[in-house]
Every structure is written in structure tokens, then in C-alpha cells.
Enzyme design. Structure first.
Site, PDB file in Angstrom:
ATOM      1  N   LYS A 202       0.856  -1.182   0.000  1.00  0.00           N
ATOM      2  CA  LYS A 202       0.000   0.000   0.000  1.00  0.00           C
ATOM      3  C   LYS A 202       0.891   1.230   0.000  1.00  0.00           C
ATOM      4  O   LYS A 202       1.871   1.291   0.741  1.00  0.00           O
ATOM      5  CB  LYS A 202      -0.882  -0.005   1.257  1.00  0.00           C
ATOM      6  N   LYS A 204       0.903   5.232   0.739  1.00  0.00           N
ATOM      7  CA  LYS A 204       0.183   6.380   1.294  1.00  0.00           C
ATOM      8  C   LYS A 204       0.325   7.539   0.311  1.00  0.00           C
ATOM      9  O   LYS A 204       1.427   8.015   0.037  1.00  0.00           O
ATOM     10  CB  LYS A 204       0.764   6.758   2.650  1.00  0.00           C
ATOM     11  N   ASP A 232      -3.665   5.093  -1.162  1.00  0.00           N
ATOM     12  CA  ASP A 232      -4.526   5.731  -0.160  1.00  0.00           C
ATOM     13  C   ASP A 232      -4.229   7.224  -0.052  1.00  0.00           C
ATOM     14  O   ASP A 232      -3.302   7.624   0.654  1.00  0.00           O
ATOM     15  CB  ASP A 232      -4.305   5.061   1.196  1.00  0.00           C
ATOM     16  N   GLU A 257      -8.344   2.794  -1.514  1.00  0.00           N
ATOM     17  CA  GLU A 257      -8.605   3.204  -0.134  1.00  0.00           C
ATOM     18  C   GLU A 257      -8.871   4.709  -0.065  1.00  0.00           C
ATOM     19  O   GLU A 257      -8.020   5.511  -0.443  1.00  0.00           O
ATOM     20  CB  GLU A 257      -7.430   2.847   0.776  1.00  0.00           C
ATOM     21  N   ASN A 286     -10.788   3.976   6.298  1.00  0.00           N
ATOM     22  CA  ASN A 286     -10.656   4.200   7.737  1.00  0.00           C
ATOM     23  C   ASN A 286     -11.108   5.627   8.065  1.00  0.00           C
ATOM     24  O   ASN A 286     -10.781   6.160   9.113  1.00  0.00           O
ATOM     25  CB  ASN A 286      -9.215   3.995   8.209  1.00  0.00           C
ATOM     26  N   ASP A 310      -9.109  -0.230  12.976  1.00  0.00           N
ATOM     27  CA  ASP A 310      -7.956  -0.097  13.871  1.00  0.00           C
ATOM     28  C   ASP A 310      -8.411  -0.435  15.292  1.00  0.00           C
ATOM     29  O   ASP A 310      -9.285   0.218  15.849  1.00  0.00           O
ATOM     30  CB  ASP A 310      -7.431   1.332  13.801  1.00  0.00           C
ATOM     31  N   HIS A 336      -6.235  -0.686  10.118  1.00  0.00           N
ATOM     32  CA  HIS A 336      -5.537   0.583   9.899  1.00  0.00           C
ATOM     33  C   HIS A 336      -4.521   0.736  11.021  1.00  0.00           C
ATOM     34  O   HIS A 336      -4.680   0.151  12.091  1.00  0.00           O
ATOM     35  CB  HIS A 336      -6.571   1.716   9.929  1.00  0.00           C
ATOM     36  N   ASN A 338      -1.373   3.572  12.883  1.00  0.00           N
ATOM     37  CA  ASN A 338      -0.467   4.713  12.933  1.00  0.00           C
ATOM     38  C   ASN A 338       0.834   4.227  13.564  1.00  0.00           C
ATOM     39  O   ASN A 338       0.973   3.050  13.900  1.00  0.00           O
ATOM     40  CB  ASN A 338      -1.084   5.874  13.718  1.00  0.00           C
TER      41      ASN A 338
END
Length: 442
Positions: A202, A204, A232, A257, A286, A310, A336, A338
């Protein structure tokens, strides 16, 4: 059966080092902050949980101390219920437009939940994955996603980003350097695959113009033609832009996404439903389904195929409940993340192991934090997968020395919450977050 009693609750804010990861909200600072919760019982065991950190979260945990200490592990559900009711007195929480916006009450509840489940699992000799959901463990290994970012040049700042002075491999070297071209992103993917064995990737987005980010996906596809790929942009694009950017690469995307979001009088759920109708691409989110009411509306409108739950803002049990609903409704569960340490990696692995039906490879930032452990033996990603432990509880043991180091770093910093704007202002004077403009499009 009478189980042990919780004797002590310890709240430990910690910090770790980060790379100059770019996203719609800006660029990651050299540090990230988390909170570790430790519960001890009178049998000599320790249970742990890890969540984001903020002043509000630390105060919320302290507020719940009297509801946790002195309780028996038999009553862990009642303890969570009491904490939930107390935290609800603060009123409903709204998540903002940035994906790291915090929901204090649910983060606090997740930390307590994780530590309680860890202790309860140890007391009953049961892995946490076997305690979650209606049916417990569904799989013994979990696929992980190669979560890649465009990277800013740390040398254009005077911030103390880590440098790879003696890298053990290409991944360790490249994660500290600028990466803003398709070729650089493809090299990141290659290096991550060599180290971790990822089959899925994936990227970002929300950083460069959409067409340039699509070129990054094409470059990754050339190296890994069999890989499942997604992009995403965190809803940065308009509906029309999302269609224009992604339709030409639809055949090499496994899903999109959050390609678009709230726009004019349309909600994010409406734009995503229209995007699906016009492109035929599956969608993940998300952002537009972050609680059960939003998930209900998103499912009714056919806005999303893959809710990314998440466990830090759904709770562990809540994230598994999303997986159970997805299984019943013919949807796919995903997650998801962080920035996080290895306690969160364990939490996420157990949650994914307990979700029934079809799940997609889990998000994890661990590859960017790998080497900064809080436990004696962090879970390892090998051949793109995480093994689900059969040992009781979460299956991790705190390394007190490493925890103390991370707490000392936290205390040395004037940082109490995430702020992605500061680093960006080294690249663009006066930079400010705009939810509908990619970070470097100014």
C-alpha cells in the site's frame, strides 16, 4: 474459579524515532509518542496495552485507576463496562479530518482492555486471540501489508531524524532517505520485500498530484506484477479526480482506499458509493466508517467493501465485531494503523487472528519502527506474515530497560501529541493542512 486480583496500574508515556514520512496531513516529526499501560496482579503477572498518547488520554487513564485496581480478573468484563460508563460522561467524541485525530475515551478503554485480556489470558493459560469474538482464533498466521510512504528529505530540515550510519540492509538505508519518484518508491518496495517478504503493498498518497502517485503504483507493479496493490490519498481527491487518476490503473489495483471524501453537499459515504458505481473498483476506508453507526450507513449505501478497523479506536473486541459483521454481510475485514511499538503489533495480530471470514493484509507501521522494541522478543514479519502465538495472553514480555529508555526519551521532548505540520514548514513556508489538497501541491 477465583482468579488473581489486580494490585497496580502503571501509566508510562513513551516516545520513539520516526522517518520523514509524508501524507495528506504533512510530514511525520522525528518522534512519535505512545502510551503503555501495565497492570500487575497478586500472582506476579503483568498485562500490557499500547495506545496513542496525549494529555487527555493520560488523564483519562488516571481517572479510571480506582475502577481497575483491586478488581478480580474474573470480573474483567464488568471492569471494562464500568470504565466505559465513566468515560462516556465526557459526552460523545467526534473524529476530525486527520486520520490521527484521537478519540480519548475509546483509546483509554482499549489500553485497559488489552492489559486485562493479557492478564486474564495468562491466568487461564489462553492466548488473547482465543478470547476474542464469538468463536476465538480463526487462523494461526496473519498476512501483513507492506505499508510504504513517500519520504521527504531530512537534510532539508534541522530536525534530528535518524540516519542509517551502518545499515544492515537496503530497507534500513532507504527508509531514512528522500523518496518522491516512482523509481524511489519501487526501490522501497523491493527493499521491504527482501527484508519482510511482503506480497501486498500500500502506498500512502495525498502528497503529490494524483497522476504522479498512480505512476508510483505502476512502478511497483513492474517489479511485483503478482502483488496486490493499493493507493490511499486519505480522501484528498475530488470524485472526478479520483476517477480520472485510478481508472487507468484499475486493473493493477486490488482496491482503492479512501480515494475521495466529503465534497460540497455530498458526504464521504455518498462520494465513495458513486466512485464504486462508476469505476467498479472495490473500496476500503478508515475515514467514513469509524464507528458502528457510520459503518451501518456505509454498508447501506454500498460505499465500502473493506472497513479498516484499527483496534486502537474500535477497541480489540470492537474491531473483531466489525470482522464478524463483515463475514455475515459478505464484506472483507481490514485494519488501519499509525506509528506504534511492538506491543501494538501483538494486539493487532491477535485481533486479525480472531476475525472470521475473508480478511485483507493488515496495515502496520512496524517496518518504520522496527529496531525500537519495548518487549524482549517482538513479533516478526517473515514471508509477509505474522505467526499468532499459542502462549498465554498477548505472548509478549516487557523489556523494562527498553521501556525506561522510551519513557526517558518522552520526558526529554517537548512533544505531547502528533503534529505533522511542523516538519512540512521546512519544505513549504507557512504550510497548513488542507483536507482537499495533497501535501506538496501548494
Amino acid at each position: 474459579m477465583s482468579l488473581p486480583t489486580i494490585t497496580r496500574m502503571t501509566i508510562v508515556p513513551v516516545a520513539g524515532h520516526d522517518s520523514f514520512l509524508l501524507n495528506l496531513s504533512g510530514g511525520h516529526a522525528p518522534w512519535f509518542v505512545r502510551c503503555v499501560l501495565i497492570l500487575e496482579d497478586n500472582a506476579g503477572n503483568r498485562g500490557v496495552g499500547e495506545i496513542p498518547s496525549s494529555e487527555g488520554i493520560l488523564k483519562g487513564l488516571e481517572k479510571c485507576r480506582s475502577l481497575v485496581e483491586g478488581t478480580r480478573l474474573n470480573a474483567w468484563r464488568g471492569t471494562l463496562n464500568n470504565a466505559k460508563r465513566l468515560l462516556a460522561q465526557g459526552g460523545p467524541e467526534e473524529r476530525g479530518r486527520q486520520t490521527f485525530d484521537l478519540r480519548v475515551a475509546v483509546h483509554v478503554l482499549t489500553a485497559i482492555e488489552s492489559a486485562l485480556l493479557d492478564l486474564y489470558g495468562q491466568a487461564t493459560e489462553t492466548p488473547v486471540a482465543d478470547l476474542l469474538g464469538r468463536l476465538g482464533r480463526q487462523r494461526d498466521e496473519v498476512e501483513a501489508l507492506g505499508y510504504l510512504f513517500l519520504l521527504g528529505d531530512p537534510n532539508k530540515t534541522d530536525l534530528p531524524y535518524l540516519s542509517a550510519d551502518d545499515p544492515r540492509d537496503d530497507w534500513e538505508r532507504l527508509r531514512c532517505q528522500e523518496a518522491l519518484t516512482p523509481e524511489a518508491v519501487a526501490e522501497l518496495a523491493r527493499a521491504a520485500h527482501e527484508r519482510y517478504g511482503f506480497r501486498d503493498f500500500k502506498l500512502k498518497g495525498g502528497v503529490l498530484p494524483g497522476e504522479q502517485e498512480a505512476d508510483c503504483i505502476r512502478a511497483m507493479h513492474e517489479i511485483f506484477p503478482e502483488a496486490r496493490l493499493t493507493l490511499d490519498p486519505n480522501g484528498a481527491w475530488s470524485l472526478e479526480e479520483a476517477i480520472r487518476v485510478l481508472e487507468p490503473i484499475r486493473d493493477i489495483l486490488s482496491y482503492a482506499e479512501d480515494p475521495c471524501g466529503q465534497e460540497g453537499s455530498w458526504s464521504g459515504r455518498e462520494t465513495m458509493a458513486e466512485f464504486k458505481r462508476r469505476t467498479g473498483l472495490r473500496t476500503a476506508t478508515n475515514m467514513i466508517a469509524t464507528d458502528f453507526k457510520q459503518l451501518q450507513y456505509a454498508a447501506q449505501m454500498n460505499s465500502v467493501d473493506i472497513p479498516l478497523a484499527d483496534c486502537h479506536f474500535w477497541t480489540m473486541q470492537g474491531a473483531v465485531m466489525v470482522g464478524e459483521l463483515c463475514d455475515e454481510w459478505g464484506m472483507t475485514w481490514g485494519s488501519h494503523s499509525n506509528n506504534h511499538f511492538d506491543i501494538s503489533l501483538a494486539m493487532m495480530t491477535h485481533v486479525a487472528a480472531a476475525c472470521p471470514g475473508e480478511i485483507t493484509a493488515i496495515d502496520t507501521h512496524w517496518i518504520w519502527q522496527d529496531g525500537q522494541r519495548l518487549t524482549e522478543a517482538p513479533f516478526e514479519i517473515r514471508d509477509g506474515k505474522l505467526n499468532v502465538p499459542t502462549t498465554p495472553g498477548l505472548g509478549v514480555t516487557l523489556d523494562q530497560g527498553k521501556l525506561d529508555e522510551a519513557h526517558a526519551l518522552y520526558r526529554s521532548l517537548d512533544v505531547r501529541a502528533r503534529n505533522d505540520a511542523t516538519a512540512m514548514q521546512y519544505l513549504i513556508d507557512g504550510w497548513a493542512f488542507d483536507p482537499k489538497r495533497p501535501a506538496l501541491v501548494r
